[in-house]
Design an enzyme around this catalytic site. Structure first.
Site, short mmCIF file in Angstrom:
data_model
loop_
_atom_site.label_atom_id
_atom_site.label_comp_id
_atom_site.label_asym_id
_atom_site.label_seq_id
_atom_site.Cartn_x
_atom_site.Cartn_y
_atom_site.Cartn_z
N HIS A 47 0.77 -1.31 -0.06
CA HIS A 47 0.02 -0.03 -0.08
C HIS A 47 1.02 1.37 0.03
O HIS A 47 1.28 1.59 1.10
CB HIS A 47 -0.93 0.06 1.43
CG HIS A 47 -1.99 1.18 1.27
ND1 HIS A 47 -2.97 0.74 1.91
CD2 HIS A 47 -1.93 2.39 0.63
CE1 HIS A 47 -3.75 2.24 2.01
NE2 HIS A 47 -3.18 2.98 0.99
N GLU A 78 -2.44 -1.85 -3.28
CA GLU A 78 -3.64 -1.09 -2.89
C GLU A 78 -3.45 0.51 -2.59
O GLU A 78 -2.37 0.85 -2.18
CB GLU A 78 -4.31 -1.87 -1.59
CG GLU A 78 -3.31 -1.88 -0.41
CD GLU A 78 -4.11 -2.66 0.87
OE1 GLU A 78 -4.66 -3.53 0.34
OE2 GLU A 78 -3.70 -2.39 1.74
N HIS A 204 -7.68 -7.15 7.33
CA HIS A 204 -7.47 -6.03 8.22
C HIS A 204 -7.63 -6.63 9.67
O HIS A 204 -8.68 -6.98 10.17
CB HIS A 204 -8.41 -4.86 8.05
CG HIS A 204 -7.57 -3.59 8.64
ND1 HIS A 204 -6.96 -2.83 8.18
CD2 HIS A 204 -7.73 -2.97 10.00
CE1 HIS A 204 -6.51 -1.77 8.65
NE2 HIS A 204 -7.10 -1.91 9.87
N GLY A 227 -1.01 -8.32 7.03
CA GLY A 227 0.33 -7.40 7.12
C GLY A 227 0.72 -7.56 8.50
O GLY A 227 1.55 -8.23 9.15
#
Length: 252
Positions: A47, A78, A204, A227
């Site tokens: 990201h 993303e 998430h 992540g």
């Protein structure tokens, strides 16, 4: 029942964040990606934010170059398509480098972390041309969405291929009275997405504790992107053991 097709994509933002605190180039983002891929991860997620607080534009290019050697794995980039995301993926395409999926996330430039999905019909008109632009580049488009079943038809109408369900509410409810309610909510959202022809991703705050139940009870999730928790686990266990543990959570 576990979906055997759920892919594990590793988000490397936190590796870059640690690297950026010094000027030594360690830990290496590409080395982290290599170790995760060697251990069986199905893809890499990044990201890149406009302030380059973690992933830098050069990281995106270097990771895409690395993934040329892993043709059976995927690269997911993303970000907010109204910031730097489209320039980033257009540059990869112009270089002939692999990028398979873009995930559109509605975060502000200074936002600490992604914390909500797109809203419809408010975002419909401005998203549709960017979805079309990404698809014209040959990219799969996923929209970061709250687990709201009634929004899935609108997400499909703007041209998206998939949605990524924002799983923080489930993670926050884990181990408490609301856990079962949240799982049912996410299952309904996934079913609604699939009913209109959308693939379902999720991500998430998924971790080794809560991932297995999610994978078992939310139907036919195609990909989870993880992540923070995964990189934290890797600090203690190493990349290989950590990837193996997450794959076991996915029934593999």
């Amino acid at each position: 029942m576990h979906s055997p097709s759920t892919a594990l994509s590793v988000n490397l933002n936190k590796v870059a964040l640690v690297r950026n605190t010094r000027h030594l180039g360690i830990p290496s983002v590409t080395r982290a990606a290599t170790l995760c891929l060697e251990a069986g991860a199905n893809g890499i997620t990044v990201h890149p934010r406009p302030d380059a607080r973690h992933i830098r534009a050069s990281d995106v290019v270097e990771l895409a170059q690395l993934l040329q050697d892993w043709p059976d794995r995927e690269f997911n980039v993303e970000g907010n398509p109204f910031h730097n995301l489209m320039d980033c993926v257009s540059d990869l395409r112009a270089r002939g480098l692999p990028v398979h999926q873009v995930t559109f996330v509605p975060d502000s430039e200074g936002q600490f972390t992604s914390d909500h999905g797109w809203s419809f019909p408010q975002d419909t008109q401005r998203l549709a041309p960017l979805v079309a632009q990404a698809r014209a580049l040959g990219l799969r488009v996923s929209l970061f969405m709250d687990a709201e079943p009634q929004a899935m038809e609108a997400a499909k109408s703007v041209g998206a291929d998939r949605v990524e369900l924002y799983t923080e509410p489930y993670a926050a409810a884990w181990g408490g009275a609301a856990q079962a309610v949240q799982l049912q909510r996410f299952a309904r959202a996934a079913q609604a997405a699939q009913a209109v022809g959308l693939g379902v991703n999720a991500g998430h705050d998924l971790n080794r504790d809560n991932l297995a139940a999610f994978a078992q009870q939310v139907p036919s999730v195609l990909e989870v992107s993880i992540g923070h928790a995964l990189i934290a686990d890797a600090l203690e266990l190493g990349y290989s053991a950590t990837i193996a543990a997450y794959l076991r959570c996915l029934g593999r």
